[in-house]
Scaffold this motif. Structure first.
Motif, PDB file in Angstrom:
ATOM      1  N   ILE A  48       0.866  -1.185   0.000  1.00 15.13           N
ATOM      2  CA  ILE A  48       0.000   0.000   0.000  1.00 15.13           C
ATOM      3  C   ILE A  48       0.896   1.225   0.000  1.00 15.13           C
ATOM      4  O   ILE A  48       1.593   1.509   0.975  1.00 15.13           O
ATOM      5  N   GLY A  49       0.903   1.960  -1.105  1.00 12.86           N
ATOM      6  CA  GLY A  49       1.747   3.132  -1.260  1.00 12.86           C
ATOM      7  C   GLY A  49       2.844   2.896  -2.279  1.00 12.86           C
ATOM      8  O   GLY A  49       3.523   1.866  -2.245  1.00 12.86           O
ATOM      9  N   SER A  50       3.017   3.852  -3.209  1.00 14.31           N
ATOM     10  CA  SER A  50       3.973   3.632  -4.310  1.00 14.31           C
ATOM     11  C   SER A  50       5.117   4.631  -4.316  1.00 14.31           C
ATOM     12  O   SER A  50       5.685   4.930  -5.364  1.00 14.31           O
ATOM     13  N   GLY A  51       5.469   5.176  -3.149  1.00 10.63           N
ATOM     14  CA  GLY A  51       6.645   6.028  -3.071  1.00 10.63           C
ATOM     15  C   GLY A  51       7.910   5.208  -3.220  1.00 10.63           C
ATOM     16  O   GLY A  51       7.861   4.016  -3.539  1.00 10.63           O
ATOM     17  N   PRO A  52       9.085   5.809  -2.988  1.00 12.60           N
ATOM     18  CA  PRO A  52      10.350   5.082  -3.179  1.00 12.60           C
ATOM     19  C   PRO A  52      10.423   3.780  -2.388  1.00 12.60           C
ATOM     20  O   PRO A  52      10.983   2.796  -2.875  1.00 12.60           O
ATOM     21  N   GLY A  53       9.863   3.764  -1.181  1.00 16.47           N
ATOM     22  CA  GLY A  53       9.850   2.523  -0.408  1.00 16.47           C
ATOM     23  C   GLY A  53       8.946   1.486  -1.033  1.00 16.47           C
ATOM     24  O   GLY A  53       9.336   0.331  -1.244  1.00 16.47           O
TER      25      GLY A  53
ATOM     26  N   LYS B 265       4.345 -13.050  -6.629  1.00 17.35           N
ATOM     27  CA  LYS B 265       3.260 -12.374  -7.334  1.00 17.35           C
ATOM     28  C   LYS B 265       2.901 -11.132  -6.515  1.00 17.35           C
ATOM     29  O   LYS B 265       2.536 -11.232  -5.345  1.00 17.35           O
ATOM     30  N   THR B 266       3.036  -9.959  -7.153  1.00 18.04           N
ATOM     31  CA  THR B 266       3.027  -8.702  -6.402  1.00 18.04           C
ATOM     32  C   THR B 266       1.989  -7.719  -6.921  1.00 18.04           C
ATOM     33  O   THR B 266       1.786  -7.587  -8.140  1.00 18.04           O
ATOM     34  N   ALA B 267       1.362  -7.010  -5.989  1.00 22.76           N
ATOM     35  CA  ALA B 267       0.430  -5.922  -6.320  1.00 22.76           C
ATOM     36  C   ALA B 267       0.842  -4.675  -5.559  1.00 22.76           C
ATOM     37  O   ALA B 267       1.386  -4.759  -4.450  1.00 22.76           O
ATOM     38  N   ILE B 268       0.584  -3.521  -6.155  1.00 25.63           N
ATOM     39  CA  ILE B 268       0.839  -2.242  -5.478  1.00 25.63           C
ATOM     40  C   ILE B 268      -0.406  -1.373  -5.596  1.00 25.63           C
ATOM     41  O   ILE B 268      -1.065  -1.369  -6.646  1.00 25.63           O
ATOM     42  N   ILE B 269      -0.735  -0.680  -4.517  1.00 20.78           N
ATOM     43  CA  ILE B 269      -1.967   0.123  -4.464  1.00 20.78           C
ATOM     44  C   ILE B 269      -1.582   1.571  -4.217  1.00 20.78           C
ATOM     45  O   ILE B 269      -0.829   1.881  -3.293  1.00 20.78           O
ATOM     46  N   GLU B 270      -2.087   2.468  -5.053  1.00 22.03           N
ATOM     47  CA  GLU B 270      -1.764   3.890  -4.950  1.00 22.03           C
ATOM     48  C   GLU B 270      -3.027   4.730  -5.065  1.00 22.03           C
ATOM     49  O   GLU B 270      -3.795   4.561  -5.997  1.00 22.03           O
ATOM     50  N   LYS B 271      -3.231   5.631  -4.098  1.00 21.02           N
ATOM     51  CA  LYS B 271      -4.458   6.437  -4.079  1.00 21.02           C
ATOM     52  C   LYS B 271      -4.465   7.531  -5.136  1.00 21.02           C
ATOM     53  O   LYS B 271      -5.527   7.954  -5.591  1.00 21.02           O
ATOM     54  N   TYR B 272      -3.262   8.020  -5.529  1.00 21.39           N
ATOM     55  CA  TYR B 272      -3.205   9.102  -6.514  1.00 21.39           C
ATOM     56  C   TYR B 272      -3.101   8.550  -7.936  1.00 21.39           C
ATOM     57  O   TYR B 272      -2.822   7.370  -8.144  1.00 21.39           O
ATOM     58  N   ALA B 273      -3.269   9.435  -8.915  1.00 19.90           N
ATOM     59  CA  ALA B 273      -3.282   9.017 -10.323  1.00 19.90           C
ATOM     60  C   ALA B 273      -1.906   8.584 -10.808  1.00 19.90           C
ATOM     61  O   ALA B 273      -1.789   7.791 -11.736  1.00 19.90           O
TER      62      ALA B 273
ATOM     63  N   THR C 245       5.215  11.036  -2.544  1.00 24.68           N
ATOM     64  CA  THR C 245       5.646  12.419  -2.312  1.00 24.68           C
ATOM     65  C   THR C 245       6.948  12.719  -3.034  1.00 24.68           C
ATOM     66  O   THR C 245       7.085  13.741  -3.704  1.00 24.68           O
ATOM     67  N   CYS C 246       7.922  11.824  -2.916  1.00 29.21           N
ATOM     68  CA  CYS C 246       9.266  12.076  -3.442  1.00 29.21           C
ATOM     69  C   CYS C 246       9.246  12.470  -4.920  1.00 29.21           C
ATOM     70  O   CYS C 246       9.784  13.504  -5.305  1.00 29.21           O
ATOM     71  N   LEU C 247       8.602  11.665  -5.736  1.00 22.46           N
ATOM     72  CA  LEU C 247       8.640  11.913  -7.170  1.00 22.46           C
ATOM     73  C   LEU C 247       7.674  13.005  -7.607  1.00 22.46           C
ATOM     74  O   LEU C 247       7.943  13.734  -8.558  1.00 22.46           O
ATOM     75  N   ASN C 248       6.554  13.137  -6.903  1.00 22.61           N
ATOM     76  CA  ASN C 248       5.502  14.061  -7.357  1.00 22.61           C
ATOM     77  C   ASN C 248       5.589  15.451  -6.743  1.00 22.61           C
ATOM     78  O   ASN C 248       5.442  16.450  -7.446  1.00 22.61           O
TER      79      ASN C 248
ATOM     80  N   GLN D  29       8.065  12.658 -16.553  1.00 24.10           N
ATOM     81  CA  GLN D  29       8.978  11.679 -17.140  1.00 24.10           C
ATOM     82  C   GLN D  29       9.385  10.627 -16.099  1.00 24.10           C
ATOM     83  O   GLN D  29       9.459   9.429 -16.399  1.00 24.10           O
ATOM     84  N   THR D  30       9.606  11.081 -14.865  1.00 21.78           N
ATOM     85  CA  THR D  30      10.048  10.175 -13.809  1.00 21.78           C
ATOM     86  C   THR D  30       8.934   9.223 -13.386  1.00 21.78           C
ATOM     87  O   THR D  30       9.170   8.021 -13.202  1.00 21.78           O
ATOM     88  N   THR D  31       7.719   9.734 -13.248  1.00 21.87           N
ATOM     89  CA  THR D  31       6.611   8.857 -12.845  1.00 21.87           C
ATOM     90  C   THR D  31       6.271   7.857 -13.955  1.00 21.87           C
ATOM     91  O   THR D  31       5.907   6.714 -13.664  1.00 21.87           O
ATOM     92  N   LYS D  32       6.429   8.278 -15.204  1.00 23.79           N
ATOM     93  CA  LYS D  32       6.208   7.333 -16.315  1.00 23.79           C
ATOM     94  C   LYS D  32       7.253   6.219 -16.275  1.00 23.79           C
ATOM     95  O   LYS D  32       6.979   5.074 -16.666  1.00 23.79           O
ATOM     96  N   GLY D  33       8.458   6.572 -15.795  1.00 19.13           N
ATOM     97  CA  GLY D  33       9.502   5.559 -15.638  1.00 19.13           C
ATOM     98  C   GLY D  33       9.101   4.491 -14.632  1.00 19.13           C
ATOM     99  O   GLY D  33       9.401   3.309 -14.806  1.00 19.13           O
TER     100      GLY D  33
END
Length: 467
Positions: free
Chosen positions: A9-14, A28-36, A41-44, A95-99
């Motif tokens: 839960i959360g897609s920041g650097p951690g 088998k992995t899933a990631i959940i992010e509330k923002y688009a 915080t770090c990247l956005n 560009q970074t978030t698309k990465g």
């Protein structure tokens, strides 16, 4: 219902690093992010956009103050196009978030956009724009990060009384920016707008800026930023912040109890960050928090619920992107049955002002408090040929070594490119090098890194060559 070995839960650097490492290790992995967008915080709205603005404003300051001396004549007036500066910053972010999107695809990680909350210890409800979905996971990693803190009596209106998030997208350069908090974020953003023409006043409760770092760094950075015409009100306790039209009035008591009033057109509140657990519904999973709102974890970053882990800003320790990354990797490798470790003493801290400030290991204050006998080697940047060539004369490198064994206990530096140079200190300390070990390594000439060698020589029987 989709089932996973690990859900994060959360897609920041951690979070995103944990996801990648879990996937690499066959889970088998899933990631959940509330923002688009992914990246947290770090990247956005943190590390990446602030560095983009720091670089842009640095170029402007160089053009105005130094190009002529370098023999570069620019006809006409040099102007700030803030809208373009902000647009370039956003381009870097995009560009970074698309990465990160690419890395999720590459590693076959399922991405869910929505607010994740615990249904129980193995099920996560995801509230999305088009309804709700529930997934099941054998292991869950909480990586929800932090949000800017404020003071109880300050109302953040996001227009004139702002946090770092709003400071990254202002539509004008402030006339007078009052920064509450002399830590990393306040100083970096304060310097951005100072370079662009704002008057900047920093108000700090403690008796020095960057209070968590070595006192010598704090003293030098204060001296340099005062030279840059940043004003400091240290040992000031802010007691009210009010907006009247386009004015913001800040009142504070100095150390003698006298009231000081400051008036500006913007007030940037940078009094730290708080763990972000809103909406997680931790109670449903039985996860405990401490009295400061952080998720409690053991040495393996495991919560009191054995299959749930937590990393990054949401747990104790320094709120640093690279700390979160190391913790994300550690949890992934533990789940795979490996035996990773993190030495928290060797996680560097950096302030991206100019000159940059960086440190790893113990400060002098800590060594004195712990009763450790140590020696100091220090070398000024202005003694380097590279510094004179680039006109970056401020700062120094200081190495603290054990008085008996010569083992390096701390490396503290302020100067050009110190954010990159500090890795030499981290590497040396990871391998338990002595000051003499560093002093006997060949350092390319002319470079800023020579200051590290010279500081090590200074710590080894006061043998510095160039002072």
């Amino acid at each position: 219902m989709n089932q996973y070995d690990v859900a994060i839960i959360g897609s920041g650097p951690g979070g995103y690093v944990a996801a990648i490492r879990c996937a690499q290790l066959g889970m088998k992995t899933a990631i959940i992010e509330k923002y688009a967008t992914l990246g947290g915080t770090c990247l956005n709205v943190g590390c990446i956009p602030s560095k983009a603005l720091l670089d842009s404003s640095h170029h402007y300051e160089d053009a105005v103050k130094h190009f002529e001396e370098h023999g570069i004549d620019i006809p006409g007036e040099i102007k700030v196009n803030l809208a373009q500066m902000i647009a370039r910053k956003q381009g870097v972010v995009d560009q970074t978030t698309k990465g990160i999107d690419f890395l999720m695809d590459k590693n076959k990680i399922d991405v869910y956009h929505g607010v994740g909350s615990f249904k129980d210890a193995t099920h996560i409800n995801i509230a999305k724009e088009d309804g709700q979905e529930t997934i099941e996971a054998k292991h869950i990693i909480i990586a929800t990060g932090s949000k800017p803190s404020t003071l109880p009596f300050i109302k953040i209106d996001k227009e004139r009384i702002i946090t770092s998030t709003e400071a990254l997208k202002l539509k004008e350069v402030p006339k007078h920016l009052i920064v509450i908090g002399g830590g990393v974020i306040g100083l970096e953003l304060g310097q951005v707008y100072k370079r662009l023409g704002a008057e900047v006043t920093v108000v700090e409760y403690m008796d020095r800026i960057i209070p968590g770092m070595d006192g010598a760094l704090s003293k030098e950075l204060t001296k340099v930023m005062k030279k840059q015409k940043v004003q400091f009100n240290l040992s000031h306790k802010v007691k009210s912040v009010e907006r009247k039209g386009d004015e913001v009035i800040v009142k504070a008591d100095d150390k003698k109890g006298n009231e000081v009033t400051m008036t500006g057109d913007y007030c940037l509140v940078c009094v730290g960050r708080r763990p972000y657990t809103d909406g997680l519904n931790l109670e449903a999973a039985g996860v405990k928090m401490d009295d400061r709102g952080r998720v409690e974890v053991n040495a393996h970053l495991q919560t009191n619920v054995s299959n749930i882990y937590a990393i990054g800003d949401v747990i104790k320790g320094a709120m640093l992107a690279h700390k979160a990354e190391e913790e994300g990797t550690l949890v992934a490798e533990l789940l795979a049955g490996q035996k990773p470790h993190i030495d928290y003493n060797l996680i560097p801290g950096v302030v991206y002002t100019w000159p940059e400030v960086a440190a790893v290991g113990k400060t002098e204050e800590q060594l004195k408090e712990e009763g450790v006998e140590y020696k100091v080697g220090q070398f000024p940047m202005r003694a380097l040929g590279r510094s004179r060539a680039s006109m970056d004369l401020d700062g120094f490198v200081k190495i603290l070594a054990d008085k008996k064994t010569d083992e390096v206990l701390g490396v503290h530096m302020i100067g050009a490119r110190c954010a990159d140079l500090i890795t030499e200190g981290v590497t040396a300390m990871e391998f338990r090098a002595s000051a003499e070990d560093i002093s006997r390594m060949s350092h390319a000439h002319p470079t800023f890194a020579e200051a590290v060698k010279e500081a090590a020589l200074a710590a080894t029987d006061d043998r510095a060559l160039h002072i």
